[in-house]
Design a protein around this motif. Structure first.
Motif, PDB file in Angstrom:
ATOM      1  N   UNK A 203      -1.221 -21.744   4.172  1.00  0.00           N
ATOM      2  CA  UNK A 203      -3.222 -22.488   4.031  1.00  0.00           C
ATOM      3  C   UNK A 203      -2.875 -22.692   5.095  1.00  0.00           C
ATOM      4  N   UNK A 204      -3.667 -22.688   6.330  1.00  0.00           N
ATOM      5  CA  UNK A 204      -3.673 -22.703   7.663  1.00  0.00           C
ATOM      6  C   UNK A 204      -4.925 -23.500   7.530  1.00  0.00           C
ATOM      7  N   UNK A 205      -5.779 -24.156   8.635  1.00  0.00           N
ATOM      8  CA  UNK A 205      -6.588 -25.125   9.069  1.00  0.00           C
ATOM      9  C   UNK A 205      -7.866 -23.939   9.162  1.00  0.00           C
ATOM     10  N   UNK A 206      -7.649 -23.032   8.499  1.00  0.00           N
ATOM     11  CA  UNK A 206      -8.863 -21.639   8.489  1.00  0.00           C
ATOM     12  C   UNK A 206      -8.877 -21.942   7.400  1.00  0.00           C
ATOM     13  N   UNK A 207      -8.702 -22.528   6.181  1.00  0.00           N
ATOM     14  CA  UNK A 207      -8.664 -22.475   4.558  1.00  0.00           C
ATOM     15  C   UNK A 207      -7.949 -22.979   3.825  1.00  0.00           C
ATOM     16  N   UNK A 208      -8.367 -24.079   4.543  1.00  0.00           N
ATOM     17  CA  UNK A 208      -8.622 -26.330   3.841  1.00  0.00           C
ATOM     18  C   UNK A 208     -10.081 -25.691   2.664  1.00  0.00           C
ATOM     19  N   UNK A 209     -10.915 -25.028   3.098  1.00  0.00           N
ATOM     20  CA  UNK A 209     -11.978 -25.094   2.050  1.00  0.00           C
ATOM     21  C   UNK A 209     -12.077 -24.005   1.036  1.00  0.00           C
ATOM     22  N   UNK A 210     -10.538 -23.311   0.617  1.00  0.00           N
ATOM     23  CA  UNK A 210     -10.313 -22.797  -0.094  1.00  0.00           C
ATOM     24  C   UNK A 210      -9.448 -22.912  -1.076  1.00  0.00           C
ATOM     25  N   UNK A 211      -9.333 -24.484  -1.089  1.00  0.00           N
ATOM     26  CA  UNK A 211      -7.721 -25.432  -1.943  1.00  0.00           C
ATOM     27  C   UNK A 211      -8.163 -24.359  -3.346  1.00  0.00           C
ATOM     28  N   UNK A 226       1.500 -23.748  -0.144  1.00  0.00           N
ATOM     29  CA  UNK A 226       2.533 -24.238   1.846  1.00  0.00           C
ATOM     30  C   UNK A 226       0.969 -24.965   2.153  1.00  0.00           C
ATOM     31  N   UNK A 227       1.515 -25.496   3.374  1.00  0.00           N
ATOM     32  CA  UNK A 227      -0.029 -25.667   4.395  1.00  0.00           C
ATOM     33  C   UNK A 227       0.933 -25.774   5.552  1.00  0.00           C
ATOM     34  N   UNK A 228       0.251 -25.122   6.888  1.00  0.00           N
ATOM     35  CA  UNK A 228       0.478 -25.207   8.172  1.00  0.00           C
ATOM     36  C   UNK A 228       0.891 -26.780   8.616  1.00  0.00           C
ATOM     37  N   UNK A 267      -5.516 -18.118   6.833  1.00  0.00           N
ATOM     38  CA  UNK A 267      -5.613 -19.073   7.991  1.00  0.00           C
ATOM     39  C   UNK A 267      -5.078 -19.274   8.814  1.00  0.00           C
ATOM     40  N   UNK A 268      -3.869 -18.763   9.352  1.00  0.00           N
ATOM     41  CA  UNK A 268      -3.385 -19.553   9.926  1.00  0.00           C
ATOM     42  C   UNK A 268      -2.408 -18.662  11.065  1.00  0.00           C
ATOM     43  N   UNK A 269      -2.828 -19.587  12.349  1.00  0.00           N
ATOM     44  CA  UNK A 269      -2.699 -18.614  13.345  1.00  0.00           C
ATOM     45  C   UNK A 269      -1.096 -18.314  13.391  1.00  0.00           C
ATOM     46  N   UNK A 398      -7.639 -35.310   8.695  1.00  0.00           N
ATOM     47  CA  UNK A 398      -7.288 -35.053   9.650  1.00  0.00           C
ATOM     48  C   UNK A 398      -6.794 -34.284  11.670  1.00  0.00           C
ATOM     49  N   UNK A 399      -6.895 -35.175  12.818  1.00  0.00           N
ATOM     50  CA  UNK A 399      -7.232 -34.070  13.759  1.00  0.00           C
ATOM     51  C   UNK A 399      -6.200 -34.035  14.536  1.00  0.00           C
ATOM     52  N   UNK A 400      -6.354 -32.898  15.239  1.00  0.00           N
ATOM     53  CA  UNK A 400      -5.127 -32.658  15.853  1.00  0.00           C
ATOM     54  C   UNK A 400      -5.405 -32.987  17.505  1.00  0.00           C
ATOM     55  N   UNK A 401      -4.682 -33.956  18.396  1.00  0.00           N
ATOM     56  CA  UNK A 401      -5.645 -33.759  19.489  1.00  0.00           C
ATOM     57  C   UNK A 401      -4.559 -33.306  20.892  1.00  0.00           C
TER      58      UNK A 401
END
Ligand SMILES: Cc1ncc(C[n+]2csc(CCOP(=O)(O)OP(=O)(O)O)c2C)c(N)n1
Length: 537
Positions: A203-211, A226-228, A267-269, A398-401
């Motif tokens: 699961x990537x950032x685009x799937x964090x609503x789908x736990x 697993x996640x990104x 939702x993972x690139x 978690x913020x990725x800057x």
């Protein structure tokens, strides 16, 4: 109503409660009206880089539109680095930039703002006339959401005092949840999963609503989770959790990933960090699910690409498996029930008289800072260690800057993020170079605006990421060493609190300062520049 007032009112009518900015002759009256006539919260940054980055931090933490305003010319050129960060990070942001009076050929601040902004990849929306301005504003906001990037609304200063009739413009945004493109690709995906022996769900950032849907799918098809990095901790506490999939995987997770034969990515690139330079996907069947058609196949040519919302597609796959009575293709028996969540690797403590091992300091500070936190990092050599030593309650915190890899965005980002989560402390981990680059001035903004900010500076007295490169080529590293001032004293002079940490005793003082903090706090962790030279990683 004057246009400057109408723009301020329209921002409020579009639900913009917080505006980040720095004023000049092209936006000052609009900002003043936003604060005084329409009751908006205005955060006055010390630099336009800071104002724009704050809007990104706000957008990233809230999922709402981040809004910044700057004046023309040099103020607008200062926003270019953050705009590129926002484009690469796909954040919905509006930059209201004033522009020079159209007749003022010799104005010192005149520059082609369109050319500059378009070059960043951000969108440019000119206000065409005072009468179209409110419509132009709503189009810019619509574009920021739909195109998922910053859009600059360019308002010539000569329009600002024009009289207009205020009329609220309704904004209609497309709703994507529930979307699934049915067809061959979905059938293909189900076929691939059914034929797998050892599938893994990613699961990537685009799937964090789908736990929940992804946990159900994992159970149904017998796949670990697993996640990104950007989706980190989504499956915290779930059984069969491998933690991060990619270069930050634990050895146990890496072993399981390599042994798998099918990866179902939501939702993972699938960038080179997630795929571990391709090694984690090579030789496996890959199913990619993404709501954004442009993401499918961009970095990795998947065997099946399903356009759709992660939760809906996961549920649909379960349903199709049930309807066709397909048995679970995978077994999760060999994976530890407890999972292999993100955790720091073992290290040899290299603390000495004057410095503390940063990994030890980070581990201790992690316990001292409230767990319900927001976590932001700047970038440098320390970053990947901070990702594994500091926990977050959930991926949204978690913020990725560093989508553009710039140092110095951390402090303003943390300020913006704090407005998205006002009840939680924001932890920023930065290097000394990053703090001096863009943090110093906006630390004072955090003080003025009473933010609950804890800044941990991993201070190796210079540019560590460069220091290691000099060392790797057996060259002296003096060019990378910088004699900074005492950061604790600087933090206090800027109106916050500060202390230095060199040993265990200082760590205990830091824990106490964290517990008793009443203003932004800076913890200057003094580390040996050679701290990661013993080959632990
Ligand atoms: C705007 C910008 N300038 C320069 C760099 C090059 N750079 C990458 S990491 C780094 C070192 C940053 O030092 P510090 O914040 O102290 O972190 P450290 O590497 O020492 O852990 C530099 C200068 C960059 N990434 N971005």
């Amino acid at each position: 109503m004057r246009l400057y007032q109408a723009l301020a009112k329209a921002l409020r009518d579009h639900g913009v409660t917080t505006l980040f900015g720095l004023i000049g002759d092209a936006n000052l009256f609009m900002v003043d009206a936003y604060i005084k006539e329409f009751g908006g919260t205005y955060v006055s940054a010390a630099n336009e880089i800071g104002a724009t980055v704050m809007a990104l931090g706000y957008a990233s933490g809230s999922g709402r539109l981040g809004v910044a305003t700057v004046t023309h010319g040099p103020a607008t050129t200062n926003t270019l680095t953050p705009l590129i960060e926002g484009v690469k990070g796909r954040l919905p942001m509006l930059l209201l930039c004033g522009d020079t009076h159209i007749e003022d050929r010799e104005n010192l601040q005149d520059v082609s703002q369109r050319d500059l902004i378009v070059a960043t990849g951000a969108g440019f929306e000119p206000v065409r006339s005072p009468n179209t301005a409110l419509r132009d504003l709503s189009i810019a906001i619509h574009r920021a959401f739909v195109e998922r990037r910053p859009i600059a609304l360019n308002v010539p200063v000569n329009f600002m005092w024009a009289d207009i009739d205020y009329e609220a413009v309704r904004l209609r945004l497309p709703q994507l949840p529930g979307l699934v493109a049915r067809g061959d690709e979905l059938d293909n995906a189900v076929g691939i999963i059914a034929g797998a022996r050892k599938p893994v769900i990613l699961a990537g950032r685009g799937a964090i609503h789908a736990r929940e849907a992804l946990v159900r799918l994992g159970e149904r098809i017998g796949a670990p989770l697993a996640t990104t990095l950007k989706g980190r901790d989504l499956f915290r506490g779930a059984a069969f959790n491998l933690g991060v999939f990619g270069t930050l995987s634990t050895p146990l997770a890496a072993e399981e990933i390599i042994a798998s034969d099918c990866v179902i990515a939501f939702g993972a690139g699938l960038n080179r960090f997630t795929t571990s330079q391709g090694a984690f996907l090579t030789g496996k069947r890959v199913v990619q699910v993404d709501a954004d058609p442009a993401a499918i196949g961009r970095n990795w040519a998947a065997d099946a690409g399903v356009i759709g919302d992660a939760a809906t597609v996961a549920d649909l796959i379960c349903e199709l498996f049930d309807m066709a009575e397909i048995p679970a293709p995978g077994t999760r028996g060999r994976v530890l029930e407890r999972g292999a969540e993100i955790h720091p690797l073992d290290f040899k403590d290299i603390s000495d008289d004057q410095t503390i091992d940063p990994r030890k300091a980070m581990t201790r500070l992690d316990h001292a800072i409230p767990a319900e936190r927001v976590f932001v990092t700047d970038t440098g050599r320390f970053t990947r260690y901070s990702w594994t030593h500091f926990s977050v309650p959930d991926p949204a915190s978690f913020h990725f800057t560093i989508n553009f890899g710039s140092i110095g965005l951390g402090v303003p980002w943390a300020v913006g993020a704090s407005y998205a989560a006002p009840d939680r402390p924001v932890l920023l981990v930065t290097g000394d170079g990053g703090f001096m680059h863009g943090g110093l001035n906006e630390f004072n903004t955090a003080v003025r605006h009473e933010r609950d900010l804890i800044v941990v500076v991993i201070n190796d007295g210079g540019y560590g990421a460069e220091e290691v490169q000099f060392r790797a080529r057996a060259l002296g590293s003096s060019t990378a060493q910088i004699d900074w001032p005492d950061f604790a004293a600087v933090a206090i002079a800027l109106g916050g609190d500060g202390l230095a940490v060199r040993n265990e005793h200082d760590l205990a003082c830091a824990a106490q300062a964290i517990a008793q903090r009443s203003r932004p706090l800076l913890i200057d962790v003094k580390v040996n520049p050679r701290w990661n030279s013993e080959g632990a990683h």
